[in-house]
Design a protein around this motif. Structure first.
Motif, mmCIF file in Angstrom:
data_model
loop_
_atom_site.group_PDB
_atom_site.id
_atom_site.type_symbol
_atom_site.label_atom_id
_atom_site.label_comp_id
_atom_site.label_asym_id
_atom_site.label_seq_id
_atom_site.Cartn_x
_atom_site.Cartn_y
_atom_site.Cartn_z
ATOM 1 N N ALA A 207 76.355 -15.502 -40.934
ATOM 2 C CA ALA A 207 76.265 -15.778 -42.788
ATOM 3 C C ALA A 207 74.970 -15.095 -43.669
ATOM 4 O O ALA A 207 75.752 -14.845 -45.094
ATOM 5 C CB ALA A 207 75.637 -17.598 -42.849
ATOM 6 N N GLY A 208 73.917 -14.613 -43.241
ATOM 7 C CA GLY A 208 72.915 -14.667 -44.260
ATOM 8 C C GLY A 208 73.558 -13.035 -43.868
ATOM 9 O O GLY A 208 73.099 -12.687 -45.669
ATOM 10 N N GLY A 209 74.523 -12.470 -43.510
ATOM 11 C CA GLY A 209 74.640 -11.543 -44.298
ATOM 12 C C GLY A 209 75.290 -10.932 -45.623
ATOM 13 O O GLY A 209 75.693 -10.383 -45.841
ATOM 14 N N VAL A 210 76.414 -12.327 -45.249
ATOM 15 C CA VAL A 210 77.672 -13.031 -46.033
ATOM 16 C C VAL A 210 76.944 -12.700 -47.363
ATOM 17 O O VAL A 210 77.336 -12.550 -48.675
ATOM 18 C CB VAL A 210 78.542 -13.881 -45.501
ATOM 19 C CG1 VAL A 210 79.815 -14.198 -46.520
ATOM 20 C CG2 VAL A 210 79.683 -13.110 -44.282
ATOM 21 N N VAL A 211 76.527 -14.129 -47.318
ATOM 22 C CA VAL A 211 75.390 -14.164 -48.185
ATOM 23 C C VAL A 211 74.619 -13.686 -49.565
ATOM 24 O O VAL A 211 74.774 -12.793 -50.795
ATOM 25 C CB VAL A 211 73.977 -15.096 -48.006
ATOM 26 C CG1 VAL A 211 73.130 -15.668 -49.286
ATOM 27 C CG2 VAL A 211 74.872 -16.881 -47.856
#
Length: 183
Positions: A76-80
């Motif tokens: 999720a951090g990478g996507v954000v």
């Protein structure tokens, strides 16, 4: 280790693709321009969602767990982070290039697939069934899917609210993970 490498690839692809689309090569379509030069610029502020700490703690005698229990947090951090350049284009009134939309459409399914086992990981690590991470991981996956749906539709009007939802879900799940892995 393989999952961490996959995260790095997904995050890097999103960030580089977004930066490429935002900074070079294809700046997107500029928004409307004004022929009046004496008017003062207008600033628009949008509401941002912030989360307040829920002061989560595991029940006595439970955990802390290895950080591997929170794979969805990493993805999720990478996507954000990877979506920020696209959101910046939208905020500037520019359109996202076809290559940018393609990047969203091809990168997100990998992040979603890698995050999908989150619930079973929580169960595998014996995280108590009433701990909020179960619901919050479901919300995180739903938010990722909403961004993907906006990407598939090439709909900037849906992308911004879906991104806000994803960012909030990511923050909430990150707090869950902090409580789960706190030593």
């Amino acid at each position: 280790m393989v999952k961490t490498a996959q995260l790095a690839v997904v995050g890097t692809a999103l960030v580089l693709g977004g930066l490429l689309a935002a900074c070079t090569g294809d700046p997107g379509t500029p928004g409307p321009t004004s022929t009046t030069t004496s008017a003062a610029p207008t600033t628009t502020t949008t509401a941002t969602t912030t989360t307040t700490s829920r002061n989560l703690a595991l029940p006595p005698g439970v955990g802390p767990f290895n950080s591997a229990v929170c794979v969805a947090n990493l993805y999720a951090g990478g996507v954000v982070n990877g979506l920020i350049p696209y959101l910046d284009l939208v905020k500037k009134g520019r359109t996202i290039s076809d290559a940018g939309w393609q990047d969203i459409q091809t990168s997100l399914p990998d992040a979603i697939a890698s995050s999908t086992p989150q619930r079973s990981l929580l169960q595998q690590y014996s995280v108590p069934a009433n701990f909020p991470a179960y619901q919050d991981s479901d919300d995180l996956l739903a938010a990722m899917n909403a961004v993907l749906d906006a990407g598939k539709a090439k709909d900037t009007a849906k992308l911004a609210p879906a991104f806000d939802r994803l960012q909030t879900a990511s923050q909430v799940f990150s707090e869950d993970c902090g409580a789960l892995t706190r030593h």
